[in-house]
Design a protein around this motif. Structure first.
Motif, short mmCIF file in Angstrom:
data_model
loop_
_atom_site.label_atom_id
_atom_site.label_comp_id
_atom_site.label_asym_id
_atom_site.label_seq_id
_atom_site.Cartn_x
_atom_site.Cartn_y
_atom_site.Cartn_z
N GLY A 7 -6.40 -39.79 73.35
CA GLY A 7 -5.95 -39.34 72.04
C GLY A 7 -7.01 -38.51 71.33
O GLY A 7 -6.70 -37.46 70.74
N GLY A 11 -6.60 -34.61 70.39
CA GLY A 11 -6.80 -34.17 69.01
C GLY A 11 -7.83 -33.06 68.91
O GLY A 11 -7.63 -32.06 68.21
N VAL A 44 0.72 -27.61 55.52
CA VAL A 44 1.48 -28.64 54.79
C VAL A 44 1.51 -29.92 55.63
O VAL A 44 1.15 -31.00 55.17
N GLY A 45 1.86 -29.76 56.91
CA GLY A 45 1.95 -30.94 57.78
C GLY A 45 0.60 -31.61 57.96
O GLY A 45 0.47 -32.83 57.89
N MET A 46 -0.44 -30.80 58.14
CA MET A 46 -1.76 -31.39 58.39
C MET A 46 -2.35 -32.02 57.14
O MET A 46 -3.13 -32.97 57.21
N MET A 48 -0.57 -33.67 55.13
CA MET A 48 0.07 -35.01 55.13
C MET A 48 -0.59 -35.90 56.18
O MET A 48 -0.83 -37.08 55.96
N TRP A 49 -0.94 -35.31 57.34
CA TRP A 49 -1.67 -36.09 58.36
C TRP A 49 -3.03 -36.54 57.77
O TRP A 49 -3.48 -37.65 58.03
N ILE A 51 -3.77 -37.16 54.60
CA ILE A 51 -3.51 -38.27 53.65
C ILE A 51 -3.21 -39.54 54.46
O ILE A 51 -3.74 -40.62 54.19
N TYR A 52 -2.39 -39.36 55.52
CA TYR A 52 -2.03 -40.49 56.40
C TYR A 52 -3.31 -41.09 57.00
O TYR A 52 -3.51 -42.31 56.99
N ILE A 55 -5.26 -43.00 54.41
CA ILE A 55 -4.62 -44.30 54.08
C ILE A 55 -4.93 -45.33 55.16
O ILE A 55 -5.31 -46.47 54.88
N ILE A 56 -4.81 -44.92 56.43
CA ILE A 56 -5.01 -45.93 57.49
C ILE A 56 -6.47 -45.97 57.94
O ILE A 56 -6.82 -46.71 58.84
#
Lengths: 92, 92
Positions: A7, A11, A44-46, A48-49, A51-52, A55-56
Motif C-alpha cells: 500500500g 501510494g 477536490v478528491g485528494m 477529502m483523502w 481530511i480522511y 481523522i484516522i
C-alpha cells in the motif's frame, strides 16, 4: 511482502505520477491538450483523502495527498498561465 | 458524516478525475502536451492498489482502481495513436 508495504509503495508511485506532467508542462510551457478538470477533480478528491487521513491519523495518506495537491495545484496554475501562450502559438 | 463515506466519496472523485482528460483527448485527438509517464505511473501504482484491495478484500478500493486503470489505459493508447497526428499538426 507485508501488505502494508504494498500500500505504501502504491501510494508513493501514484503520488509520483504527477511529477512528469508538471515537469513537461513547465518545460514546454504548453498545456492546451490538458483538461483542467482532471487536476481540479483530483485536488477536490485528494483534499477529502487528506481530511480522511487526518481523522484516522494515517501519516502516509496525509503525506501522499498533501504532496499530490501541491503538484496538481501547480498544474492548474500553469494551465491558466500558459493559456495566453497556447492561443498565440495555435496554428492560424 | 461517517468517515468511511468520506473515504468512499474521495475515492469516487479521484477516480472520476480521469474522465475529463479521456473525453478531451478523444474529442480533440491531440495529446502532445500530455506526458505519457503520468498515466503509465498511475497505472503501475493503481495496479498495486488493486492487488492491495484484493488482498484485504476492500471492494471500493478494487472498483475505484479497476475503473481508473481502464481510463488511464485508454489515455495511453490515445497518446500513442495520436502521436502521428500531433507531428503533422505541429506548426512547421
Amino acid at each position: 511482502m507485508n501488505v502494508t508495504y504494498l500500500g505504501l509503495l502504491a501510494g508513493a508511485i501514484t503520488t509520483a505520477a504527477a511529477i512528469p506532467q508538471v515537469v513537461r508542462t513547465y518545460r514546454t510551457r504548453q498545456a492546451r491538450d490538458i483538461s483542467i478538470w482532471q487536476p481540479v477533480l483530483l485536488n477536490v478528491g485528494m483534499s477529502m483523502w487528506l481530511i480522511y487521513g487526518l481523522i484516522i491519523g494515517d501519516t502516509p495518506l496525509i503525506a501522499a495527498n498533501a504532496f499530490s495537491i501541491v503538484c496538481y495545484s501547480l498544474l492548474i496554475v500553469m494551465k491558466i498561465l500558459y493559456k495566453e501562450d497556447d492561443k498565440s502559438k495555435s496554428c492560424a
